[in-house]
Structures are given as structure tokens and as C-alpha cells.
Enzyme design. Structure first.
Site, PDB file in Angstrom:
ATOM      1  N   SER A 135      32.340  44.090  26.860  1.00  0.00           N
ATOM      2  CA  SER A 135      31.634  44.189  25.580  1.00  0.00           C
ATOM      3  C   SER A 135      31.370  42.794  25.051  1.00  0.00           C
ATOM      4  CB  SER A 135      32.480  44.964  24.560  1.00  0.00           C
ATOM      5  OG  SER A 135      31.935  44.850  23.259  1.00  0.00           O
ATOM      6  N   TYR A 189      40.398  45.906  19.883  1.00  0.00           N
ATOM      7  CA  TYR A 189      39.267  46.199  20.763  1.00  0.00           C
ATOM      8  C   TYR A 189      38.753  44.914  21.408  1.00  0.00           C
ATOM      9  CZ  TYR A 189      34.677  47.787  22.353  1.00  0.00           C
ATOM     10  OH  TYR A 189      33.571  48.074  23.113  1.00  0.00           O
TER      11      TYR A 189
END
Length: 248
Positions: free
Chosen positions: A143, A156
Site C-alpha cells: 500500500s 496498518y
């Protein structure tokens, strides 16, 4: 893509994973679909079959070594040695660090990072055998959060930074064996379920952001993966970012 490609996609029950699996199957690959939700996997598999493709439903939990080992045995029995692995399974917890529940963060790391480690380790022997005589790919979906500092996304972002670093290291270790390794870092993508668990106010903010900054459809991510894995055998695309053209 050659019809001989044998692929496994994790997180294939929805979103990016389902789109990648469907695209690979459309190109002729036999695709194993791995995720926890059998009912959702069966829907994706039915769509692939209806379009003339081949799919195997493999319900498994990427955080469980035993579950992943069983999945590896099932794929081996049905398709033989894997030559294309896409690690995509992931979840997102967004909350200020001081307020965050540690259990949620631990689960985030277990799925996003430890899951990639567990799945890759289980399927690496098959990938190595495949690399002896045919094109072999390992694609990890990380990501943009791996390289950016977003408030509320400590766990995250840390988990995805781990995925990106792991992928770079795996490429250094496996390149000499003929296994191509790619780290893919998506930005804002439309059609995923990552934001579904957000609080109502945060979901409203995300929706407002998407209305002003159109997200990239999951199908475009799938197209990019299909491009990566169909390059000539001696060509590797190690690090790719896909994001909306207006996303900074």
C-alpha cells in the site's frame, strides 16, 4: 498469458483479490481462490466458471500455519506446482494510536504481514520447482501507506511497510533462482471493503474524499498485475505504484 499458468490469489473473496483472480482466469490461468469466506469465494468461482475459466475454492485463514498448509496441499493435489502467487489478503484499522485497541492492531499485523510470510513460505517450494523451467511470479500487494504517514493508520502503515520491505528482501534472495518478485503499492482504490469497518464519521470523510478524488477501479489494479506477470521471463518489474492521477 499461457494457459499453463497456475495461480493462487489470497483475499480473493472480494475487491482487489477477486478482480485479480478473475482477470488471471480470463487470460487462461488456473486460479486457486483463497480467503476465509467460502460463500464469497464460491460466487467468484462461479463467475469465473461461467466465463469459461478454471477456479478452485480454497477456504483458509492466512494467519494459521495449519490452515495455509492444508490449502497448499489442496492446490498441489488439484493443479500441481504453483507458478504465480499473489498475496493480497489484508484489513485496515484506523484509529488514533493513543485510543487504539491493541487486539485490533495485532490482528492487522497478523493478516497483513504475518499472513504474507506464512503463505509465501508454504508455497515457496512449489514456486522454486516451477522456476526451474517456466515463468514464475510472486506479487505482494502492499500500500502507499507503507511510505506515508497517515494519522490513525499506525498499525496498518507499519504492517504494509513490513510487506514492502519483506518483498524487497525476497527479491534479493530469490532473483537468482528465476522467481520474479513484485511489490505493488496501491493508493486510493474503489471497489474494496477496507473502509467498511470504519466508524460512520470516518466513512463519510472517505466518501467525500472519493467524490472529489475519483479512486482507481479494482479492475485497473487487476490489469496492472496481468501486465506484470506477462512480461518476458527475463524481465522483472520490482516496484509499482498505482493511484489516482490527482492523488498526492
Amino acid at each position: 498469458m499461457s494457459t499453463s499458468r497456475i495461480a493462487l490469489v489470497t483475499g480473493a473473496a472480494s475487491g482487489i483479490g477477486a478482480a485479480i483472480a478473475t482477470r488471471l482466469a480470463a487470460d487462461g490461468a488456473a486460479v486457486a481462490l483463497l480467503a476465509r469466506r467460502r460463500d464469497r469465494l464460491e460466487k467468484v468461482a462461479a463467475q469465473i466458471a461461467e466465463a469459461g475459466g478454471t477456479a478452485l475454492v480454497v477456504p483458509a485463514d492466512v494467519t494459521s500455519e495449519e490452515s495455509v498448509a492444508e490449502a497448499a496441499a489442496q492446490v498441489q493435489e488439484r493443479f500441481g506446482d504453483l507458478d504465480l502467487l499473489v498475496n493480497n489478503a489484508g484489513l485496515m484499522s484506523v484509529v488514533p494510536f493513543a485510543d487504539g485497541p491493541v487486539a485490533d492492531w495485532r490482528r492487522t499485523v497478523e493478516v497483513n504481514l504475518t499472513g504474507v510470510i506464512t503463505v509465501t513460505h508454504a508455497f515457496l517450494p512449489a514456486l522454486r520447482r516451477s522456476a526451474e523451467n517456466r515463468t514464475t511470479d510472486l506479487v505482494n500487494v502492499s500500500s502507499l501507506a507503507a511510505d506515508r504517514f497517515n494519522p490513525g493508520m499506525a498499525a496498518y502503515g507499519a504492517s504494509k511497510a513490513g510487506v514492502s520491505h519483506l518483498t524487497r528482501t525476497l527479491r534479493a534472495e530469490l532473483a537468482g533462482e528465476g522467481i520474479r518478485v513484485t511489490n505493488l503499492e496501491p493508493g486510493m482504490i474503489d471497489g474494496t471493503e477496507l473502509a467498511d469497518s470504519f466508524p460512520a464519521d470516518l466513512q463519510a470523510m472517505v466518501n467525500d474524499l472519493r467524490s472529489n478524488l475519483p479512486a482507481v477501479p479494482v479492475t485497473e489494479v487487476a490489469e496492472l498485475v496481468a501486465y506484470v506477470v506477462t512480461r518476458p521471463r527475463d524481465v522483472n518489474l520490482p516496484h509499482l505504484i498505482i493511484q489516482p492521477s490527482k492523488e498526492i
